[in-house]
Scaffold this motif. Structure first.
Motif, PDB file in Angstrom:
ATOM      1  N   GLU A 201       0.794  -1.227   0.000  1.00  0.00           N
ATOM      2  CA  GLU A 201       0.000   0.000   0.000  1.00  0.00           C
ATOM      3  C   GLU A 201       0.829   1.282   0.000  1.00  0.00           C
ATOM      4  O   GLU A 201       0.346   2.324  -0.469  1.00  0.00           O
ATOM      5  CB  GLU A 201      -0.919   0.022   1.230  1.00  0.00           C
ATOM      6  N   ILE A 202       2.050   1.241   0.542  1.00  0.00           N
ATOM      7  CA  ILE A 202       2.818   2.469   0.731  1.00  0.00           C
ATOM      8  C   ILE A 202       3.895   2.605  -0.342  1.00  0.00           C
ATOM      9  O   ILE A 202       4.772   1.737  -0.457  1.00  0.00           O
ATOM     10  CB  ILE A 202       3.482   2.486   2.121  1.00  0.00           C
ATOM     11  N   PRO A 203       3.853   3.680  -1.131  1.00  0.00           N
ATOM     12  CA  PRO A 203       4.952   3.947  -2.073  1.00  0.00           C
ATOM     13  C   PRO A 203       6.153   4.503  -1.319  1.00  0.00           C
ATOM     14  O   PRO A 203       6.183   5.684  -0.959  1.00  0.00           O
ATOM     15  CB  PRO A 203       4.339   4.974  -3.036  1.00  0.00           C
ATOM     16  N   HIS A 204       7.129   3.659  -1.061  1.00  0.00           N
ATOM     17  CA  HIS A 204       8.288   4.056  -0.268  1.00  0.00           C
ATOM     18  C   HIS A 204       9.269   4.896  -1.095  1.00  0.00           C
ATOM     19  O   HIS A 204       9.404   4.707  -2.305  1.00  0.00           O
ATOM     20  CB  HIS A 204       9.051   2.831   0.228  1.00  0.00           C
ATOM     21  N   TYR A 205       9.963   5.785  -0.431  1.00  0.00           N
ATOM     22  CA  TYR A 205      11.203   6.323  -0.988  1.00  0.00           C
ATOM     23  C   TYR A 205      12.275   6.206   0.090  1.00  0.00           C
ATOM     24  O   TYR A 205      11.969   6.180   1.284  1.00  0.00           O
ATOM     25  CB  TYR A 205      11.053   7.753  -1.501  1.00  0.00           C
ATOM     26  N   TYR A 206      13.526   6.081  -0.345  1.00  0.00           N
ATOM     27  CA  TYR A 206      14.630   5.813   0.573  1.00  0.00           C
ATOM     28  C   TYR A 206      15.731   6.854   0.409  1.00  0.00           C
ATOM     29  O   TYR A 206      16.084   7.240  -0.717  1.00  0.00           O
ATOM     30  CB  TYR A 206      15.217   4.421   0.308  1.00  0.00           C
ATOM     31  N   LEU A 207      16.283   7.290   1.522  1.00  0.00           N
ATOM     32  CA  LEU A 207      17.417   8.206   1.538  1.00  0.00           C
ATOM     33  C   LEU A 207      18.439   7.707   2.552  1.00  0.00           C
ATOM     34  O   LEU A 207      18.092   6.989   3.496  1.00  0.00           O
ATOM     35  CB  LEU A 207      16.973   9.617   1.933  1.00  0.00           C
ATOM     36  N   MET A 208      19.701   8.090   2.343  1.00  0.00           N
ATOM     37  CA  MET A 208      20.748   7.668   3.269  1.00  0.00           C
ATOM     38  C   MET A 208      21.781   8.777   3.398  1.00  0.00           C
ATOM     39  O   MET A 208      22.066   9.490   2.441  1.00  0.00           O
ATOM     40  CB  MET A 208      21.398   6.376   2.775  1.00  0.00           C
ATOM     41  N   GLN A 209      22.324   8.910   4.616  1.00  0.00           N
ATOM     42  CA  GLN A 209      23.349   9.921   4.859  1.00  0.00           C
ATOM     43  C   GLN A 209      24.388   9.371   5.825  1.00  0.00           C
ATOM     44  O   GLN A 209      24.042   8.752   6.837  1.00  0.00           O
ATOM     45  CB  GLN A 209      22.721  11.194   5.431  1.00  0.00           C
ATOM     46  N   ALA A 210      25.666   9.600   5.489  1.00  0.00           N
ATOM     47  CA  ALA A 210      26.761   9.213   6.375  1.00  0.00           C
ATOM     48  C   ALA A 210      27.001  10.325   7.393  1.00  0.00           C
ATOM     49  O   ALA A 210      26.986  11.513   7.053  1.00  0.00           O
ATOM     50  CB  ALA A 210      28.025   8.945   5.575  1.00  0.00           C
ATOM     51  N   VAL A 211      27.236   9.933   8.645  1.00  0.00           N
ATOM     52  CA  VAL A 211      27.414  10.900   9.736  1.00  0.00           C
ATOM     53  C   VAL A 211      28.687  10.562  10.511  1.00  0.00           C
ATOM     54  O   VAL A 211      28.914   9.396  10.874  1.00  0.00           O
ATOM     55  CB  VAL A 211      26.198  10.879  10.687  1.00  0.00           C
ATOM     56  N   ASP A 212      29.492  11.566  10.762  1.00  0.00           N
ATOM     57  CA  ASP A 212      30.674  11.405  11.605  1.00  0.00           C
ATOM     58  C   ASP A 212      30.197  11.260  13.054  1.00  0.00           C
ATOM     59  O   ASP A 212      29.610  12.182  13.626  1.00  0.00           O
ATOM     60  CB  ASP A 212      31.589  12.615  11.453  1.00  0.00           C
ATOM     61  N   PHE A 213      30.474  10.116  13.663  1.00  0.00           N
ATOM     62  CA  PHE A 213      30.006   9.832  15.015  1.00  0.00           C
ATOM     63  C   PHE A 213      31.080  10.122  16.064  1.00  0.00           C
ATOM     64  O   PHE A 213      30.910   9.814  17.234  1.00  0.00           O
ATOM     65  CB  PHE A 213      29.566   8.363  15.095  1.00  0.00           C
ATOM     66  N   GLY A 214      32.169  10.732  15.638  1.00  0.00           N
ATOM     67  CA  GLY A 214      33.292  10.966  16.545  1.00  0.00           C
ATOM     68  C   GLY A 214      32.936  11.844  17.727  1.00  0.00           C
ATOM     69  O   GLY A 214      33.358  11.569  18.867  1.00  0.00           O
ATOM     70  N   ALA A 215      32.182  12.905  17.516  1.00  0.00           N
ATOM     71  CA  ALA A 215      31.815  13.799  18.619  1.00  0.00           C
ATOM     72  C   ALA A 215      31.000  13.051  19.665  1.00  0.00           C
ATOM     73  O   ALA A 215      31.184  13.254  20.877  1.00  0.00           O
ATOM     74  CB  ALA A 215      31.031  14.995  18.077  1.00  0.00           C
ATOM     75  N   CYS A 216      30.125  12.175  19.209  1.00  0.00           N
ATOM     76  CA  CYS A 216      29.306  11.403  20.138  1.00  0.00           C
ATOM     77  C   CYS A 216      30.149  10.419  20.940  1.00  0.00           C
ATOM     78  O   CYS A 216      29.959  10.274  22.159  1.00  0.00           O
ATOM     79  CB  CYS A 216      28.215  10.637  19.376  1.00  0.00           C
TER      80      CYS A 216
END
Length: 403
Positions: A201-216
């Motif tokens: 039923e759901i027309p999906h769209y997908y996105l992705m992003q790389a994140v620097d986790f060093g600060a965390c």
């Protein structure tokens, strides 16, 4: 009188079976009280009520009802609200009116006939219970409709109620407790139904992003160094809070797709996907996640995961997540492309943190990198809005001390 109905405990639920009442007819109830146990494909769930009044007309234990079917009625009602915060009782999704017929009948009885007979029988029975007997029954947690009356015209008296309570006390040790464990086969069937519906039923769209986790990672190490083990934070709580703050900044993805349109809500109730031992998955909600501090969220998350795996979730925790988050953890894959849980508008996924080449000040360095993904309903938003959400989550993770 207002109907207290079978709650929707997830997109995959069509019906539930009442397995235990925790209140007696005539009892006073208030918003947040756990009043019943309902068995679904996810196991036995503690059901809360979000009405204020006197509960009566309880359906018998063992009754199977569809979502929205009437479990009981409450007199002198107040404190009803929907998931969008229309009134003052917390964490309650307004359930659609109950259908005209109920499936809680024997195979040989039609729904209409059964409902009519039950209604007539209960009306007569209520008339035969004296007010004093009803009050005493509530005190003793006895259903007066099941008591044999010795008064005028078979009316139930206080003495009848007390005699029934004495008899119940003698046999109470033989009552088997309700098991909150889930059936892995039924759980898998429920997941299959919900995810098939989603992809159909759901027309999906997908996105992705790389994140620097060093600060965390740096901030977590410093914070946890001064904390006892029970008070330390896990990376997952930063992901959860960053998602909640991202949705606060980009609210177009916080809500539900219902009746052919997106319905956005103000509360941010993040459903955290919990992998169950023996297989299966459940995503109970951490309510108002954007408003809680990291230590508060960590305590709630620990409690929620523990109860999810032990089978001790409440109905409010399954009924109203406004978005779902899945994190694969340290041993998971690099990234995840999730499936939107209907009727929600989006699912946010986190892969494992892994060392990757990263450009800093025109130099390639090795940094701990996290892949953040979004699966969203294209009927409700477009890629531009989805990109804004991922950017907001990434920005929040660069300032962990502000979470």
């Amino acid at each position: 009188m207002v109907d207290f109905t079978m709650p929707a405990l997830g997109a995959d639920m069509e019906h539930g079976t009442l397995v235990q009442w925790l209140v007696a007819p005539g009892s006073r109830v208030k918003p947040g009280d756990v009043v019943a146990v309902v068995e679904t494909q996810k196991g036995a769930i503690d059901v809360e009520i979000f009405l204020d009044g006197v509960i009566d007309d309880l359906v018998p234990v063992g009754t199977q009802l569809p979502v929205g079917g009437v479990l009981a009625r409450v007199d002198g009602v107040g404190g009803v609200r929907g998931v969008d915060g229309a009134a003052d009782a917390p964490h309650k999704t307004t359930v659609a009116p109950s259908p005209a017929t109920s499936p809680a009948t024997s195979p040989a009885t039609s729904p209409a006939t059964s409902a009519s007979v039950a209604s007539t029988s209960e009306s007569v029975s209520r008339a035969r219970v004296t007010p004093a007997a009803r009050r005493r029954a509530a005190e003793l947690n006895i259903d007066p409709l099941g008591v044999q009356g010795t008064g005028v015209d078979g009316g139930v008296t206080v003495g009848d109620v007390e005699a029934a309570a004495a008899g119940r006390t003698a046999s109470a040790a033989t009552v088997a407790p309700v098991s909150h464990r889930f059936d892995p086969v039924q759980m898998r069937a429920a997941i299959a139904a919900a995810m098939s519906r989603s992809k159909r039923e759901i027309p999906h769209y997908y996105l992705m992003q790389a994140v620097d986790f060093g600060a965390c990672e740096t901030w977590l190490a410093q914070y946890n160094a001064g904390q006892p083990p029970a008070q330390r934070l896990l990376p997952a709580v930063l992901l959860l809070k960053a998602t909640a703050l991202g949705l606060q900044a980009v609210p177009q993805l916080n809500g539900f797709y219902q009746d052919g349109a997106a319905r956005l809500v103000q509360q941010i109730h993040v459903g955290w996907a919990v992998s169950l031992r023996g297989g299966g998955l459940v995503a109970p909600a951490l309510h108002d996640a954007n408003r809680k501090s990291l230590p508060e969220l960590m305590a709630v998350m620990r409690d929620l995961v523990q109860r999810a795996r032990a089978g001790g979730l409440r109905s409010s925790e399954l009924a109203d997540p406004t978005v779902t988050v899945t994190s694969l953890g340290e041993r998971g894959a690099d990234s995840v492309q999730g499936v939107v849980v209907p009727p929600q508008l989006a699912l946010v996924g986190f892969g494992r943190v892994a060392p990757r080449p990263w450009v800093v000040d025109q130099q390639v360095v090795v940094r701990p990198v996290l892949q953040v993904s979004l699966a969203a309903d294209h009927r409700a938003s477009d890629g531009h809005v989805g990109g804004l959400l991922l950017a907001a989550i990434a920005d929040a993770l660069q300032q962990p001390d502000q979470l």
